[in-house]
Design an enzyme around this catalytic site. Structure first.
Site, PDB file in Angstrom:
ATOM      1  N   ASN A 116     -14.525   4.591 -22.619  1.00 56.56           N
ATOM      2  CA  ASN A 116     -14.260   3.318 -22.214  1.00 56.56           C
ATOM      3  C   ASN A 116     -12.681   2.681 -22.598  1.00 56.56           C
ATOM      4  O   ASN A 116     -12.114   2.072 -21.739  1.00 56.56           O
ATOM      5  CB  ASN A 116     -15.385   2.484 -22.719  1.00 56.56           C
ATOM      6  CG  ASN A 116     -16.845   2.614 -22.015  1.00 56.56           C
ATOM      7  OD1 ASN A 116     -16.627   3.468 -21.053  1.00 56.56           O
ATOM      8  ND2 ASN A 116     -17.737   2.009 -22.509  1.00 56.56           N
ATOM      9  N   HIS A 162      11.145 -25.259  11.066  1.00 60.00           N
ATOM     10  CA  HIS A 162      10.372 -24.990  12.298  1.00 60.00           C
ATOM     11  C   HIS A 162      10.653 -24.096  13.254  1.00 60.00           C
ATOM     12  O   HIS A 162      10.577 -24.039  14.268  1.00 60.00           O
ATOM     13  CB  HIS A 162      10.023 -26.301  12.947  1.00 60.00           C
ATOM     14  CG  HIS A 162       9.764 -27.700  12.042  1.00 60.00           C
ATOM     15  ND1 HIS A 162       8.447 -28.195  11.878  1.00 60.00           N
ATOM     16  CD2 HIS A 162      10.681 -28.289  11.513  1.00 60.00           C
ATOM     17  CE1 HIS A 162       8.693 -28.983  11.178  1.00 60.00           C
ATOM     18  NE2 HIS A 162      10.046 -29.262  10.980  1.00 60.00           N
ATOM     19  N   SER A 283      12.398   3.910  21.850  1.00 65.85           N
ATOM     20  CA  SER A 283      10.972   4.139  22.548  1.00 65.85           C
ATOM     21  C   SER A 283      11.046   5.450  23.369  1.00 65.85           C
ATOM     22  O   SER A 283      11.852   6.134  23.757  1.00 65.85           O
ATOM     23  CB  SER A 283      10.914   2.839  23.499  1.00 65.85           C
ATOM     24  OG  SER A 283       9.857   3.247  24.448  1.00 65.85           O
ATOM     25  N   LYS A 289      15.687   0.669  24.298  1.00 67.61           N
ATOM     26  CA  LYS A 289      14.857   0.013  23.119  1.00 67.61           C
ATOM     27  C   LYS A 289      15.701   0.522  21.837  1.00 67.61           C
ATOM     28  O   LYS A 289      15.886   1.734  21.505  1.00 67.61           O
ATOM     29  CB  LYS A 289      13.467   0.249  23.000  1.00 67.61           C
ATOM     30  CG  LYS A 289      12.962  -0.368  24.361  1.00 67.61           C
ATOM     31  CD  LYS A 289      12.627  -1.704  24.136  1.00 67.61           C
ATOM     32  CE  LYS A 289      11.919  -2.267  22.749  1.00 67.61           C
ATOM     33  NZ  LYS A 289      10.531  -2.092  23.173  1.00 67.61           N
ATOM     34  N   ASN A 291      14.047  -0.160  18.005  1.00 62.06           N
ATOM     35  CA  ASN A 291      12.914  -0.996  17.420  1.00 62.06           C
ATOM     36  C   ASN A 291      13.017  -1.146  15.974  1.00 62.06           C
ATOM     37  O   ASN A 291      13.087  -0.027  15.327  1.00 62.06           O
ATOM     38  CB  ASN A 291      11.444  -0.304  18.067  1.00 62.06           C
ATOM     39  CG  ASN A 291      11.145  -0.565  19.526  1.00 62.06           C
ATOM     40  OD1 ASN A 291      11.812  -1.317  19.878  1.00 62.06           O
ATOM     41  ND2 ASN A 291      10.545   0.473  19.822  1.00 62.06           N
ATOM     42  N   GLU A 296       8.906  -3.971  10.664  1.00 66.57           N
ATOM     43  CA  GLU A 296       7.558  -4.294  11.179  1.00 66.57           C
ATOM     44  C   GLU A 296       6.606  -3.714  10.059  1.00 66.57           C
ATOM     45  O   GLU A 296       5.567  -4.404   9.666  1.00 66.57           O
ATOM     46  CB  GLU A 296       7.403  -3.816  12.286  1.00 66.57           C
ATOM     47  CG  GLU A 296       8.052  -4.403  13.697  1.00 66.57           C
ATOM     48  CD  GLU A 296       7.989  -3.685  14.782  1.00 66.57           C
ATOM     49  OE1 GLU A 296       6.990  -4.008  15.768  1.00 66.57           O
ATOM     50  OE2 GLU A 296       8.666  -2.876  14.940  1.00 66.57           O
TER      51      GLU A 296
HETATM   52  N1  ARG Z   1     -13.980   7.161 -14.807  1.00 69.91           N
HETATM   53  C1  ARG Z   1     -14.491   6.200 -15.797  1.00 69.91           C
HETATM   54  C2  ARG Z   1     -13.747   4.881 -15.219  1.00 69.91           C
HETATM   55  O1  ARG Z   1     -12.496   4.849 -14.306  1.00 69.91           O
HETATM   56  C3  ARG Z   1     -14.070   6.221 -16.992  1.00 69.91           C
HETATM   57  C4  ARG Z   1     -14.935   5.640 -17.972  1.00 69.91           C
HETATM   58  C5  ARG Z   1     -16.331   5.763 -17.827  1.00 69.91           C
HETATM   59  N2  ARG Z   1     -17.199   5.168 -18.973  1.00 69.91           N
HETATM   60  C6  ARG Z   1     -18.575   5.344 -18.896  1.00 69.91           C
HETATM   61  N3  ARG Z   1     -19.126   4.655 -19.777  1.00 69.91           N
HETATM   62  N4  ARG Z   1     -19.116   5.838 -17.931  1.00 69.91           N
HETATM   63  O2  ARG Z   1     -13.940   3.795 -15.439  1.00 69.91           O
END
Ligand code: ARG
Length: 466
Positions: A116, A162, A283, A289, A291, A296
């Site tokens: 995490n 406008h 084109s 043309k 373009n 775009e």
């Molecule tokens: N691949 C996960 C993500 O991108 C990584 C973290 C995963 N954490 C967990 N507690 N499963 O979020």
């Protein structure tokens, strides 16, 4: 494939069998998060060095880990690394390979860390680099626009409201309008960089860690000013990604407006500019043309960036703290938005640098549709002391007269003008031409060529420092 090559094997104990194929398909992020390999390895090297310096792991283990990680880096960069979907994501792909290379010492790397805080770090590092790159691309486009503004400080064109001819302006002034927008985008990018300047590493799963880690050391090693202050927020926060997308969406919106103007200006009906061969297409059926496809597509790509911003805001909305797997959906949005924005900025820089400006067509259009009517009204106020509303009325009659005669305002005879108000003199002609009109607009921020030149100078100074 060896028995160990699936992610359940990484957390061992409780999981007896491998995941269902669909589970693997929905869960795996390696197909896109492999982009984060360099950031992941950089973070792991800093983490391992800190674990060693604080005595949490031994020097021998550290050296093995560092060697293994560097080997993996060269394998990935050399194209020999085998990415495995069953190992879910970049973090576990690297850790599993580390174990193959250095054996059991690999298991010590994840001490005082969780995926995490690891993913929060990797992604932040990636977004940080991308923001720096975006700022450089924004600077390049600003420089191209400033150069064109210098060249066309006195080139007159119709200014529109406008999309109807309103008052003459200079093309240089119009170019600098986009420089202002881009400078705000650039400041949004640097603002985002400043706010994300804290290192997530050490927040672990969500609660921090009991190991005596030195979060200041890892923060410093990875180029952050400080560690993040709250472990729960650290693993739950994707504001930095959302800010990137918000900046990108705003910048893309600006680029789409310039793109749209280029599309309009390059039509034969307007003929204000011609795109270079390098930035237009022909084109397959109509040989005449030319373009403006690149313009775009710049206009169109804004759509997907807006979509990504909305997607990530929606993913994050209502998510309880702390980490949830929902957050894995953050990456593709940013990767695609970053790639799109980069293409848009670069293509726009090329178009702006290369386009040919048709001064004659701009000048002709600038003088059409009685564009100096406001100058006539202003003259009546200044020279005859008329209230502006009355001057507006008299000028309206002058326009009607010119329409009837089928001529421009400055081609009306003095007798015609005197018939509208007896006090009008020859002097009025001094304000009715397009060139005189723009020259008179010297109020701060106005379109007069002297102002444009001053602004160009100021921008050149600022951009030289950027
Ligand atoms: N691949 C996960 C993500 O991108 C990584 C973290 C995963 N954490 C967990 N507690 N499963 O979020």
């Amino acid at each position: 494939m060896s028995d160990q090559k699936f992610s359940n094997a990484m957390w061992g104990g409780r999981f007896a069998s491998r995941p269902d194929a669909v589970m693997e398909a929905i869960n795996a992020s390696i197909d896109f998060d492999r982009k984060l390999y360099a950031q992941d390895i950089r973070g792991s090297l800093a983490h391992a060095a800190m674990l060693c310096d604080t005595g949490i792991i031994g020097k021998q283990d550290h050296d093995k880990i560092a060697h293994g990680l560097n080997t993996i880096l060269s394998e990935i960069e050399g194209g020999t690394f085998q990415f495995s979907r069953s190992l879910e994501d970049i973090h576990m792909n690297i850790e599993a390979r580390l174990k193959e290379i250095i054996g059991d010492a690999a298991g010590r790397l994840h001490t005082a860390r969780s995926r995490n805080d690891q993913v929060a770090l990797d992604f932040r590092l990636w977004v940080r680099e991308e923001l720096q790159h975006t700022i450089a691309s924004q600077n390049a486009l600003m420089k191209a626009l400033v150069d064109r503004a210098e060249e066309h400080a006195a080139t007159v064109m119709p200014g529109f409201t406008h999309l109807q001819t309103a008052q003459p302006v200079t093309f240089g002034h119009h170019c600098l309008a986009y420089v202002e927008m881009l400078s705000r985008d650039r400041s949004r990018a640097s603002g985002a960089l400043a706010r994300m300047d804290e290192c997530p590493l050490g927040a672990a799963a969500l609660a921090g860690t009991g190991f005596p880690v030195d979060r200041h050391q890892t923060a410093k090693a990875l180029g952050f000013s400080a560690p993040t202050a709250n472990s729960i927020d650290t693993v739950s926060d994707r504001d930095f990604a959302i800010e990137f997308l918000a900046m990108a969406a705003t910048c893309a919106m600006h680029l789409s407006r310039l793109a749209e103007e280029i599309v309009i200006w390059s039509t034969p009906q307007f003929g204000f500019v011609q795109l270079s061969d390098a930035f237009s297409t022909g084109s397959s059926i109509m040989p005449q043309k030319r373009n403006p496809d690149a313009a775009e597509l710049v206009r169109a790509k804004t759509g997907r960036i807006n979509g990504h911003l909305l997607a990530l805001l929606t993913v994050m909305k209502g998510l309880p703290l702390a980490y949830s797997k929902d957050m894995q959906e953050d990456k593709e949005a940013i990767f695609d938005a970053a790639q799109s924005l980069d293409l848009m900025l670069t293509a726009m820089t090329g178009m702006v640098r290369d386009l040919t400006v048709n001064k004659a067509a701009m000048k002709k259009a600038a003088g059409s549709r009685y564009s100096t009517a406001t100058d006539l009204a202003d003259w009546l106020v200044r020279s005859l002391g008329m209230p502006f509303r009355d001057a507006h009325h008299v000028t309206g009659r002058a326009v009607a007269l010119a329409e009837e005669r089928g001529c421009a305002l400055d081609k009306l005879g003095i007798d015609d003008l005197k018939s509208l108000h007896p006090d009008i003199t020859q002097d009025v002609f001094s304000v009715l031409s397009v060139a005189k009109s723009v020259k008179s607009r010297t109020s701060y921020g106005g379109t007069a060529p002297v102002n444009v030149r001053k602004q160009v100078k100021a921008w050149k100074r600022r951009l030289a420092k950027a």
